[in-house]
Design a protein around this motif. Structure first.
Motif, PDB file in Angstrom:
ATOM      1  N   ASP A   1       0.819  -1.222   0.000  1.00 32.31           N
ATOM      2  CA  ASP A   1       0.000   0.000   0.000  1.00 32.31           C
ATOM      3  C   ASP A   1       0.848   1.265   0.000  1.00 32.31           C
ATOM      4  OD1 ASP A   1      -2.373  -1.414  -0.020  1.00 32.31           O
ATOM      5  OD2 ASP A   1      -2.723  -1.246   2.137  1.00 32.31           O
ATOM      6  N   GLU A   2       2.069   1.165   0.515  1.00 28.78           N
ATOM      7  CA  GLU A   2       2.957   2.331   0.601  1.00 28.78           C
ATOM      8  C   GLU A   2       3.683   2.620  -0.714  1.00 28.78           C
ATOM      9  OE1 GLU A   2       5.583   1.346   3.753  1.00 28.78           O
ATOM     10  OE2 GLU A   2       4.059   1.552   5.334  1.00 28.78           O
ATOM     11  N   GLN A   3       3.609   1.703  -1.682  1.00 31.12           N
ATOM     12  CA  GLN A   3       4.343   1.866  -2.938  1.00 31.12           C
ATOM     13  C   GLN A   3       3.458   2.524  -3.993  1.00 31.12           C
ATOM     14  OE1 GLN A   3       7.483   0.967  -2.298  1.00 31.12           O
ATOM     15  NE2 GLN A   3       6.634   0.245  -0.334  1.00 31.12           N
ATOM     16  N   GLU A   4       4.110   3.139  -4.989  1.00 25.55           N
ATOM     17  CA  GLU A   4       3.380   3.790  -6.072  1.00 25.55           C
ATOM     18  C   GLU A   4       2.701   2.751  -6.965  1.00 25.55           C
ATOM     19  OE1 GLU A   4       5.683   6.507  -8.341  1.00 25.55           O
ATOM     20  OE2 GLU A   4       6.522   7.527  -6.582  1.00 25.55           O
ATOM     21  N   LYS A   5       1.616   3.158  -7.567  1.00 29.99           N
ATOM     22  CA  LYS A   5       0.868   2.254  -8.436  1.00 29.99           C
ATOM     23  C   LYS A   5       1.741   1.758  -9.597  1.00 29.99           C
ATOM     24  CE  LYS A   5      -3.384   1.913 -11.186  1.00 29.99           C
ATOM     25  NZ  LYS A   5      -4.623   2.601 -11.624  1.00 29.99           N
ATOM     26  N   GLY A   6       1.742   0.447  -9.814  1.00 29.12           N
ATOM     27  CA  GLY A   6       2.465  -0.142 -10.931  1.00 29.12           C
ATOM     28  C   GLY A   6       3.978  -0.080 -10.853  1.00 29.12           C
ATOM     29  N   SER A   7       4.520   0.155  -9.663  1.00 31.36           N
ATOM     30  CA  SER A   7       5.975   0.367  -9.552  1.00 31.36           C
ATOM     31  C   SER A   7       6.745  -0.856  -9.082  1.00 31.36           C
ATOM     32  CB  SER A   7       6.249   1.514  -8.565  1.00 31.36           C
ATOM     33  OG  SER A   7       5.863   1.133  -7.233  1.00 31.36           O
ATOM     34  N   VAL A   8       6.070  -1.837  -8.471  1.00 30.64           N
ATOM     35  CA  VAL A   8       6.746  -2.942  -7.782  1.00 30.64           C
ATOM     36  C   VAL A   8       6.962  -4.132  -8.710  1.00 30.64           C
ATOM     37  CG1 VAL A   8       6.579  -4.613  -5.867  1.00 30.64           C
ATOM     38  CG2 VAL A   8       5.795  -2.243  -5.546  1.00 30.64           C
ATOM     39  N   VAL A   9       8.174  -4.697  -8.652  1.00 35.81           N
ATOM     40  CA  VAL A   9       8.461  -5.963  -9.316  1.00 35.81           C
ATOM     41  C   VAL A   9       8.166  -7.083  -8.325  1.00 35.81           C
ATOM     42  CG1 VAL A   9      10.186  -7.421 -10.438  1.00 35.81           C
ATOM     43  CG2 VAL A   9      10.320  -4.926 -10.656  1.00 35.81           C
ATOM     44  N   TYR A  10       7.277  -7.989  -8.703  1.00 33.79           N
ATOM     45  CA  TYR A  10       7.048  -9.188  -7.898  1.00 33.79           C
ATOM     46  C   TYR A  10       7.919 -10.295  -8.470  1.00 33.79           C
ATOM     47  CZ  TYR A  10       4.721 -13.319  -5.984  1.00 33.79           C
ATOM     48  OH  TYR A  10       4.463 -14.525  -5.371  1.00 33.79           O
TER      49      TYR A  10
ATOM     50  N   ILE B   1      -1.110 -10.783  -4.111  1.00 31.95           N
ATOM     51  CA  ILE B   1      -0.014  -9.878  -4.469  1.00 31.95           C
ATOM     52  C   ILE B   1      -0.154  -9.430  -5.921  1.00 31.95           C
ATOM     53  CG2 ILE B   1       2.491  -9.727  -4.801  1.00 31.95           C
ATOM     54  CD1 ILE B   1       2.751 -11.704  -2.419  1.00 31.95           C
ATOM     55  N   LEU B   2      -0.402 -10.370  -6.825  1.00 30.35           N
ATOM     56  CA  LEU B   2      -0.531 -10.024  -8.243  1.00 30.35           C
ATOM     57  C   LEU B   2      -1.723  -9.101  -8.496  1.00 30.35           C
ATOM     58  CD1 LEU B   2       0.231 -13.529  -9.822  1.00 30.35           C
ATOM     59  CD2 LEU B   2       1.629 -11.466 -10.073  1.00 30.35           C
ATOM     60  N   ALA B   3      -2.739  -9.194  -7.658  1.00 31.11           N
ATOM     61  CA  ALA B   3      -3.930  -8.362  -7.835  1.00 31.11           C
ATOM     62  C   ALA B   3      -3.747  -6.951  -7.282  1.00 31.11           C
ATOM     63  CB  ALA B   3      -5.131  -9.022  -7.152  1.00 31.11           C
ATOM     64  N   HIS B   4      -2.681  -6.709  -6.540  1.00 31.46           N
ATOM     65  CA  HIS B   4      -2.498  -5.403  -5.887  1.00 31.46           C
ATOM     66  C   HIS B   4      -2.064  -4.341  -6.897  1.00 31.46           C
ATOM     67  CE1 HIS B   4      -1.144  -2.327  -3.065  1.00 31.46           C
ATOM     68  NE2 HIS B   4      -1.848  -2.971  -2.139  1.00 31.46           N
ATOM     69  N   ASP B   5      -2.613  -3.147  -6.764  1.00 26.55           N
ATOM     70  CA  ASP B   5      -2.368  -2.063  -7.722  1.00 26.55           C
ATOM     71  C   ASP B   5      -0.908  -1.635  -7.802  1.00 26.55           C
ATOM     72  OD1 ASP B   5      -4.986  -1.933  -8.503  1.00 26.55           O
ATOM     73  OD2 ASP B   5      -5.512  -0.203  -7.251  1.00 26.55           O
ATOM     74  N   SER B   6      -0.152  -1.813  -6.742  1.00 25.12           N
ATOM     75  CA  SER B   6       1.230  -1.318  -6.758  1.00 25.12           C
ATOM     76  C   SER B   6       2.163  -2.230  -7.552  1.00 25.12           C
ATOM     77  CB  SER B   6       1.764  -1.156  -5.327  1.00 25.12           C
ATOM     78  OG  SER B   6       1.969  -2.418  -4.731  1.00 25.12           O
ATOM     79  N   VAL B   7       1.736  -3.471  -7.836  1.00 22.56           N
ATOM     80  CA  VAL B   7       2.586  -4.410  -8.569  1.00 22.56           C
ATOM     81  C   VAL B   7       2.458  -4.143 -10.064  1.00 22.56           C
ATOM     82  CG1 VAL B   7       3.088  -6.837  -9.038  1.00 22.56           C
ATOM     83  CG2 VAL B   7       2.371  -6.136  -6.745  1.00 22.56           C
ATOM     84  N   GLY B   8       3.612  -3.923 -10.725  1.00 22.96           N
ATOM     85  CA  GLY B   8       3.602  -3.558 -12.135  1.00 22.96           C
ATOM     86  C   GLY B   8       4.244  -4.560 -13.055  1.00 22.96           C
ATOM     87  N   GLY B   9       4.856  -5.617 -12.496  1.00 26.28           N
ATOM     88  CA  GLY B   9       5.486  -6.635 -13.328  1.00 26.28           C
ATOM     89  C   GLY B   9       5.850  -7.844 -12.503  1.00 26.28           C
TER      90      GLY B   9
END
Length: 478
Positions: free
Chosen positions: A272-281, A351-359
């Motif tokens: 939740d603290e990360q920007e939308k679409g910014s996180v690599v899972y 995790i994959l459904a979360h908005d901050s995950v971008g790839g």
């Protein structure tokens, strides 16, 4: 009075969780429609499967069958994850000793249909003796099955096809349409030893070939919208019905335990603290593990990318894995605040459904691919073994994934290539095609109604076949 519109189906997957989990997803979809499932596996495997939704518990009967003792098979080893790679052959030897027990079990259960996996190549003939029709259910894509060709090639009785690793780097002659799908040489070298036989075991190729030859129908985890030409090729190669059952997107069980809820709560707080679409899972499935050298390059590539990341890292695969992998010295300190390394279970779907995950940096195991694309998640791929190389090329051909550049001969890749690929897919303008394609695929892979209709079609075929055998009136009600 018995309900003749309902089926009883026995299911017998191979002893690997990468197989059993999608098989269970299919079982749940069939059970939701009121049909009875006998899900057959070993006691320890059944006890480790996800919990069933409460409304399906009466429709899916878990049937435990014990593995016979064979020399060199470790105690309590009932799945591939329980063994080092070079000891899986003993699990296959024990599995092959189940032929007589399975025949007796099928005789007592008397199902309308048997669905079996590639490893039980001996089972369709035994089912036929009992007048039970059988379907080979493939968790592999139609492209993978089509690439390996007709039964005669797989059984290895048709000349000099596919005799060396280099042969697997070319598009096969029986593929009649333009495609780039084949293995890279380093991938072919990894799969070559399991596709050919040795003195102690039956090869995977022979198992696939006899399974495809002996079954009445082929059911494939696929859909016509995604790989129509490969599904048509399979019917031409095997001259029997090939029925797609949809992509079987993973569903959750009947509620979450307190521990699972607490785990997700802590992960969600960070996401939740990360920007939308910014996180690599980052995750490589339940049974794939990079080498120590590969792990080091992945870690340092993540560091160089400057992107936030959430990494579910398995340092070892089960108790039998005596070679744990370790992160580079100082990596976690240098990336603290920007990245998280999680070494226990994590809820991948959430995790994959979360908005901050971008790839999603993954190995291209098909279950992971389906889970990502149902949420429109672009993929960055590092294959490990088995069918993953073919999956990756199928996805690359459709411009859905970025393959991290590797040496064709030994598979070597650098931290710089990891960083560049991650940034391309998540942030750079040139990578917009991957982000757009992933969103497009969400409309296909995330459409549960569409995949549900594939299951309806499959069940209608099974029921109509039963009616024809018994001289009953065909009914299209699922």
């Amino acid at each position: 009075m018995a309900d003749n519109s309902k089926l009883q189906i026995a299911m017998f997957p191979w002893l690997a969780f990468g197989h059993m989990i999608p098989w269970l997803e299919l079982a749940k979809l069939i059970a939701q429609k009121g049909h009875k499932i006998f899900f057959i596996s070993t006691p320890r495997n059944i006890d480790r499967l996800p919990r069933l939704p409460q409304n399906l518990a009466s429709m899916i009967q878990f049937v435990k069958i014990s593995l016979p003792h064979v020399d060199n098979l470790r105690e309590n080893a009932e799945a591939t994850i329980d063994l080092p790679y070079d000891e899986v052959k003993y699990l296959k030897q024990s599995f092959d000793c189940l032929e007589e027990p399975m025949a007796k079990l099928l005789q007592s259960l008397a199902p309308d249909w048997l669905l079996f996996d590639f490893a039980a190549y001996w089972l369709p003939a035994r089912a036929r003796e009992l007048d039970i029709p059988s379907g080979f259910f493939s968790i592999f894509t139609a492209a993978t099955l089509g690439y390996f060709g007709p039964s005669s090639v797989l059984i290895n009785d048709s000349g000099d096809h596919l005799k060396t690793p280099e042969d697997y780097t070319r598009v096969p002659s029986w593929v009649s349409f333009p495609t780039t799908i084949s293995y890279r040489l380093f991938e072919a070298r990894k799969v070559f030893d399991i596709l050919i036989s040795d003195e102690s075991n039956v090869s995977h190729g022979y198992r696939f070939g006899q399974s495809l030859k002996g079954c009445d129908i082929v059911a494939v985890r696929s859909c016509m919208e995604f790989e129509p030409e490969w599904l048509k090729l399979l019917e031409q190669l095997h001259r029997k019905p090939v029925i797609p059952v949809g992509q079987l997107p993973t569903t959750t069980g009947d509620g979450d335990s307190d521990a699972e809820t607490d785990t997700w709560r802590s992960i969600k707080e960070w996401l939740d603290e990360q920007e939308k679409g910014s996180v690599v899972y980052v995750a490589f499935g339940s049974e794939a593990k990079p080498s120590q050298e590969e792990l080091t390059e992945i870690a340092l590539g993540l560091e160089l990318s400057k992107l936030p990341f959430f990494w579910v890292l398995k340092k070892r695969l089960g108790q039998a894995d005596t070679e744990p992998i370790e992160l580079p010295d100082g990596f976690e300190e240098r990336t603290r605040g920007r990245g998280v390394v999680y070494t226990s279970w994590a809820p991948q779907l959430a995790i994959l459904a979360h908005d901050s995950v971008g790839g999603f940096l993954t190995h291209a195991g098909w279950s992971s691919v389906v889970e990502a694309l149902q949420f429109g998640m672009p993929l960055i791929v590092l294959t490990c073994y088995a069918d993953q190389g073919l999956n990756a090329k199928l996805l690359e051909e459709k411009q859905i994934v970025e393959l991290i550049p590797r040496d064709e001969g030994d598979g070597f890749f650098t931290r710089n290539s990891v960083a560049e690929s991650l940034r391309l897919v998540l942030v750079e303008e040139k990578g917009q095609i991957y982000r757009d394609k992933a969103k497009e695929m969400k409309g296909l892979f995330g459409d549960k109604g569409r995949h549900d209709r594939y299951v309806d079609n499959f069940l209608n075929y099974l029921k109509n076949h039963r009616c024809l055998r018994k001289g009953e009136e065909i009914n299209t009600t699922v």
